[in-house]
Design a protein around this motif. Structure first.
Motif, short mmCIF file in Angstrom:
data_model
loop_
_atom_site.label_atom_id
_atom_site.label_comp_id
_atom_site.label_asym_id
_atom_site.label_seq_id
_atom_site.Cartn_x
_atom_site.Cartn_y
_atom_site.Cartn_z
N ALA A 116 0.80 -1.23 0.00
CA ALA A 116 0.00 0.00 0.00
C ALA A 116 0.83 1.28 0.00
O ALA A 116 0.35 2.33 -0.40
N GLY A 117 2.09 1.20 0.44
CA GLY A 117 2.93 2.39 0.47
C GLY A 117 3.51 2.79 -0.88
O GLY A 117 4.27 3.77 -0.95
N LYS A 118 3.22 2.03 -1.92
CA LYS A 118 3.60 2.32 -3.31
C LYS A 118 5.01 2.96 -3.43
O LYS A 118 5.98 2.33 -3.09
N THR A 119 5.09 4.19 -3.94
CA THR A 119 6.41 4.83 -4.12
C THR A 119 7.22 4.78 -2.83
O THR A 119 8.42 4.47 -2.86
N SER A 120 6.60 5.08 -1.71
CA SER A 120 7.36 5.14 -0.45
C SER A 120 7.85 3.75 -0.04
O SER A 120 8.93 3.61 0.55
N PHE A 149 15.82 14.96 -5.01
CA PHE A 149 15.17 15.97 -5.85
C PHE A 149 13.81 15.44 -6.26
O PHE A 149 13.70 14.36 -6.84
N HIS A 150 12.76 16.19 -5.94
CA HIS A 150 11.40 15.69 -6.23
C HIS A 150 10.45 16.89 -6.35
O HIS A 150 10.33 17.68 -5.42
N GLY A 151 9.76 16.98 -7.49
CA GLY A 151 8.96 18.16 -7.75
C GLY A 151 7.54 18.13 -7.22
O GLY A 151 6.62 18.66 -7.85
N SER A 171 5.60 17.05 1.98
CA SER A 171 4.88 16.24 2.96
C SER A 171 4.30 14.95 2.35
O SER A 171 3.87 14.06 3.08
N PHE A 172 4.30 14.84 1.03
CA PHE A 172 3.73 13.65 0.40
C PHE A 172 4.48 12.42 0.90
O PHE A 172 5.70 12.39 0.92
N TRP A 173 3.75 11.41 1.32
CA TRP A 173 4.32 10.18 1.92
C TRP A 173 5.16 10.50 3.16
O TRP A 173 6.03 9.72 3.53
N ASN A 174 4.94 11.67 3.77
CA ASN A 174 5.67 12.02 5.00
C ASN A 174 7.19 12.08 4.77
O ASN A 174 7.99 11.90 5.69
N GLN A 188 -1.11 17.05 -11.02
CA GLN A 188 -1.43 16.80 -9.62
C GLN A 188 -0.29 16.16 -8.82
O GLN A 188 -0.25 16.28 -7.60
N TYR A 189 0.64 15.47 -9.47
CA TYR A 189 1.76 14.86 -8.74
C TYR A 189 3.04 15.68 -8.81
O TYR A 189 4.08 15.23 -8.37
N GLY A 190 2.93 16.88 -9.35
CA GLY A 190 4.09 17.76 -9.29
C GLY A 190 4.67 18.14 -10.64
O GLY A 190 4.05 17.97 -11.69
N ASN A 235 5.23 9.95 -15.39
CA ASN A 235 4.61 8.68 -15.78
C ASN A 235 3.79 8.11 -14.61
O ASN A 235 3.94 6.96 -14.22
N HIS A 236 2.99 8.96 -14.02
CA HIS A 236 2.11 8.51 -12.92
C HIS A 236 0.67 8.50 -13.43
O HIS A 236 0.26 9.39 -14.18
N TYR A 237 -0.11 7.51 -12.98
CA TYR A 237 -1.54 7.51 -13.22
C TYR A 237 -2.08 8.92 -12.97
O TYR A 237 -1.65 9.52 -12.00
N GLY A 269 12.31 0.98 -11.78
CA GLY A 269 10.87 1.22 -11.77
C GLY A 269 10.35 0.94 -10.38
O GLY A 269 10.74 -0.05 -9.76
N ASP A 270 9.50 1.81 -9.85
CA ASP A 270 9.11 1.63 -8.44
C ASP A 270 8.03 0.57 -8.24
O ASP A 270 8.03 -0.16 -7.26
N HIS A 271 7.08 0.48 -9.19
CA HIS A 271 5.98 -0.49 -9.07
C HIS A 271 5.22 -0.49 -10.39
O HIS A 271 5.52 0.31 -11.28
N TYR A 272 4.19 -1.33 -10.49
CA TYR A 272 3.41 -1.39 -11.73
C TYR A 272 2.73 -0.05 -12.00
O TYR A 272 2.46 0.73 -11.09
C1 GP9 Z 1 4.32 11.52 -5.16
C2 GP9 Z 1 4.88 10.40 -5.97
C3 GP9 Z 1 3.82 9.34 -6.26
O1 GP9 Z 1 5.20 12.42 -4.58
O2 GP9 Z 1 6.08 9.92 -5.50
O3 GP9 Z 1 3.67 8.33 -5.32
P1 GP9 Z 1 2.75 7.03 -5.63
O4 GP9 Z 1 1.34 7.50 -5.82
O5 GP9 Z 1 3.28 6.37 -6.88
O6 GP9 Z 1 2.90 6.15 -4.45
#
Ligand code: GP9
Ligand code: MN
Length: 444
Positions: A89-93, A139-141, A145-148, A176-178, A208-210, A268-271
């Motif tokens: 459930a923590g996806k990217t994090s 570096f992250h645009g 606070s996203f994902w703490n 929406q994701y930066g 390349n995020h949903y 690649g972080d996940h599907y």
């Molecule tokens: C948000 C980005 C997306 O800052 O890293 O995270 P995700 O939704 O893929 O877990």
């Protein structure tokens, strides 16, 4: 008896995989640059999207990620084609946790959110600071606070976190994701150039995020796929945009001295396409939607993992089965750092003595070169044929893999939920003080 620190120690000692002498230390002292490829799956590597012109019926092929494809088969790259994401459930994090701590995310929720601001860790930025004098930065645009992240990164030991406030973000270059990737890489350079070497850095892409938003103006151009599923249709174009942004960043690195003094890890972080949508992908992969199975879903959990060592000429595509949890031991061995006493669950992917097994973050979901266990069923990894009546040899392999995969998750959960690294002693690392880090941009 509850799992305690002794049990963790025993597991770590018994499962340590000694490095490959041919690759140990080949990148000693180099800068480390991660490129986090958002939602990027292995099937896109070398994939060509076929588009038929409705009027002329002529078919044109579009290579989705030409630059990443050249890295995949470069002699400068250790590439892996049986590398899987292991997030929940923590996806990217979760991917960040797996890659930089070498343990799994939580069975529920995000480790960054729930424990990232309180647990004691021995993560990559801290290990490299203590053993090699490295400076570290992310570096992250997106907002910090996203994902703490603004708390979790202090516990990982990141010196700097350049979030959205450090970049010029407006409606035209973000969603929406930066901040879109080309701008994120481009605008990072003014900060990146001032980092003290050697440095350990991470660039987290987002384009390349949903929901895989179609680009407009100069960035438009790559065709949309033509399925009934708009999420799938947009995925290739945003992956292509990400590919170009990574190429441009490599062009910059190559034009400076940084390239040859660095090691670059892309993953690649996940599907990006979920199991519920996967049947809509079948046709594009030359498969039948009607016979799409959980075996096919399991195979699509592969993500790219490429380690570029500029100047090296012995790169190749490695077929070992592994995942994100194996990154840190792999990286530390390439840098010539002895991790044998560190609380890491993964194993060096280049080690000849490693187990050849991938464990997902769900009990009894695993893949090795012979068998795949996924969603309660067993398949032959090579053919996808389901095994319903295993012979004794197969049953033993199933039992052994279940035991190993359960052990990994159990040890990981003990470390995370028990905050056990605070009791870790005798590995030569000092405890980190998270309170000495602050990521406030002076302009806020
Ligand atoms: C948000 C980005 C997306 O800052 O890293 O995270 P995700 O939704 O893929 O877990
Ligand atoms: Mn992600």
């Amino acid at each position: 008896k509850p799992t305690d620190v002794n049990e963790v120690e025993t597991y770590i000692t018994e499962n340590y995989a000694a490095p490959n002498p041919d690759t140990y230390g080949i990148a000693k002292g180099r800068n480390v640059i991660y490129i986090h490829l958002e939602s990027f799956q292995q099937f896109v590597i070398n994939y060509k999207l076929k588009i038929t012109d409705e009027e002329t019926e002529a078919e044109t092929e579009y290579e989705v990620t030409p630059f990443l494809n050249t890295l995949f088969s470069s002699k400068e790259t250790f590439a892996f084609d049986n590398f899987f994401h292991q997030v929940k459930a923590g996806k990217t994090s979760d991917a960040e946790t797996l890659m930089e701590d070498s343990f799994f995310g939580l069975p529920q929720g995000s480790f960054f959110v729930n424990n990232g601001g309180k647990n004691t860790l021995q993560a990559a930025p801290d290990i490299l600071a203590q053993t090699g004098g490295y400076t570290s930065a992310v570096f992250h645009g997106n907002v910090k606070s996203f994902w703490n992240r603004n708390e979790a990164y202090k516990h990982l030991g990141y010196d700097y976190f350049f979030d959205q406030t450090y970049f010029d973000v407006d409606k035209s270059n973000s969603f929406q994701y930066g901040l879109h990737d080309k701008y994120m890489f481009g605008d990072s350079i003014e900060y990146f150039e001032h980092l003290q070497q050697p440095f350990y850095t991470k660039f987290i892409t987002v384009s390349n995020h949903y929901p895989y938003v179609e680009f407009e103006g100069d960035e438009a151009g790559f065709p949309l796929a033509n399925t009934d599923d708009d999420t799938i249709n947009g995925y290739f174009a945003t992956a292509n945009y990400m590919d170009t942004s990574v190429r441009e960043f490599f062009d910059y690195l190559k034009a400076s001295d940084i390239y040859k003094n660095s090691i670059i890890v892309l993953y690649g972080d996940h599907y990006g396409i979920s199991n519920s949508r996967n049947p809509n992908l079948a046709e594009l992969l030359g498969k039948d939607k009607e016979t799409w199975s959980n075996y096919d879903n399991a195979m699509l959990q592969r993500v790219p993992y490429m380690v570029v060592v500029p100047g090296m000429d012995k790169g190749y595509v490695n077929h070992t089965y592994g995942g994100e949890v194996d990154n840190l031991p792999t990286l530390l061995h390439l840098l010539g750092i002895d991790n044998s006493k560190y609380p890491e669950i993964g194993q060096d992917l280049l080690s000849p003595n490693r187990r050849n097994l991938l464990t997902m973050r769900t009990t009894d979901n695993w893949v090795d070169s012979v068998l795949t266990s996924y969603a309660g069923r067993i398949y032959k990894t090579e053919t996808g044929e389901e095994i319903t009546n295993p012979d004794p040899e197969t049953q033993k392999r199933i039992d052994d893999n279940n035991a190993q995969s359960e052990a990994q998750l159990k040890i990981s959960d003990a470390i995370t939920t028990g905050d056990l690294i605070r009791f870790w002693a005798d590995d030569g690392l000092k405890a980190l003080d998270p309170s000495k880090y602050s990521y406030n941009n002076g302009l806020e």
